[in-house]
Design a protein around this motif. Structure first.
Motif, short mmCIF file in Angstrom:
data_model
loop_
_atom_site.label_atom_id
_atom_site.label_comp_id
_atom_site.label_asym_id
_atom_site.label_seq_id
_atom_site.Cartn_x
_atom_site.Cartn_y
_atom_site.Cartn_z
N GLU A 102 63.47 92.22 34.45
CA GLU A 102 64.02 92.47 33.04
C GLU A 102 63.68 91.38 31.97
O GLU A 102 63.31 91.69 30.97
CB GLU A 102 65.46 92.33 33.16
CG GLU A 102 66.38 92.83 31.77
CD GLU A 102 67.72 92.93 32.08
OE1 GLU A 102 68.40 93.43 30.93
OE2 GLU A 102 68.46 92.89 33.06
N SER A 175 68.82 94.86 25.62
CA SER A 175 68.69 94.51 26.92
C SER A 175 69.98 93.90 27.52
O SER A 175 70.36 92.94 26.74
CB SER A 175 67.53 93.79 27.52
OG SER A 175 67.85 92.72 28.56
N TRP A 177 70.34 91.38 29.76
CA TRP A 177 70.01 90.22 29.86
C TRP A 177 70.00 89.44 28.45
O TRP A 177 70.38 88.34 28.36
CB TRP A 177 68.48 90.31 30.53
CG TRP A 177 68.05 88.65 30.67
CD1 TRP A 177 68.27 87.74 31.57
CD2 TRP A 177 66.74 88.13 29.93
NE1 TRP A 177 67.54 86.68 31.47
CE2 TRP A 177 66.75 86.90 30.47
CE3 TRP A 177 66.23 88.53 28.89
CZ2 TRP A 177 65.76 86.03 29.88
CZ3 TRP A 177 65.24 87.62 28.37
CH2 TRP A 177 65.04 86.45 28.92
#
Length: 192
Positions: A102, A175, A177
């Motif tokens: 990711e 995202s 993350w």
């Protein structure tokens, strides 16, 4: 002594000083020096961040890696292939393989997005990332010859993510993350 004599350190000087600190594993002092360089108005670059990222990767200090990546993003410093490598490797060393992928995808998208606008999704997807013809990698390699190394590495990374079955997001800041890094960065800055 430099300051007393009227010589104000530039980013390259800070990078050298940070390298010296990192030889003694003084990561907190290196971060403080980076903060000092920033507060003095020096234009930070990927090289100074990568210097600390390399050591944080070696020491498997994920919190430092994440803090630096978000700091780079907020300073609008585009990641480079070394940044991607250090971040990916740090997560992989710690066994966080999905997070490594990711992060690689987000950083690669940021490398593609030089001017702040999202790249033409269909052009990149059709011609480079999801292309099934034999020449897809050759087209990416041609970008190296055209002096577009960062774009070429980013597209190779994204193609690798796609081949491994990871969905490609064209909104890297959405995202999970990237959102977590942003939240943690704010909390760390407020605690300091």
């Amino acid at each position: 002594m430099m300051l007393r004599d009227g010589f104000f350190p530039l980013t390259v000087t800070y990078t050298a000083l940070i390298k010296i600190l990192l030889e003694d594993d003084a990561i907190d002092e290196a971060l403080n020096l980076l903060d000092q360089a920033s507060s003095e108005g020096n234009k930070l670059d990927a090289m100074v961040f990568n210097t600390i990222l390399r050591k944080a990767c070696e020491k498997e200090l994920i919190d430092v890696v994440e803090f630096l990546v978000e700091w780079m993003h907020r300073e609008e410093i585009q990641p480079d292939p070394s940044t991607c490598s250090f971040v990916f490797t740090a997560y992989a060393y710690c066994g966080f393989h999905r997070t490594a992928m990711e992060a690689l995808q987000v950083l690669s998208m940021r490398m593609c997005d030089e001017d702040g606008s999202c790249p033409e999704k269909t052009e990149f997807e059709d011609d480079y990332i999801f292309a099934e013809d034999m020449e897809a990698e050759s087209r990416i390699i041609q970008l190296f010859k055209d002096s577009q190394e960062n774009l070429a590495v980013a597209l190779l990374n994204l193609r690798w993510c796609a081949v491994l079955g990871f969905p490609i997001s064209w909104l890297p800041d959405q995202s999970p993350w990237a959102k977590r890094l942003s939240t943690n960065y704010i909390a760390r800055k407020e605690a300091a």
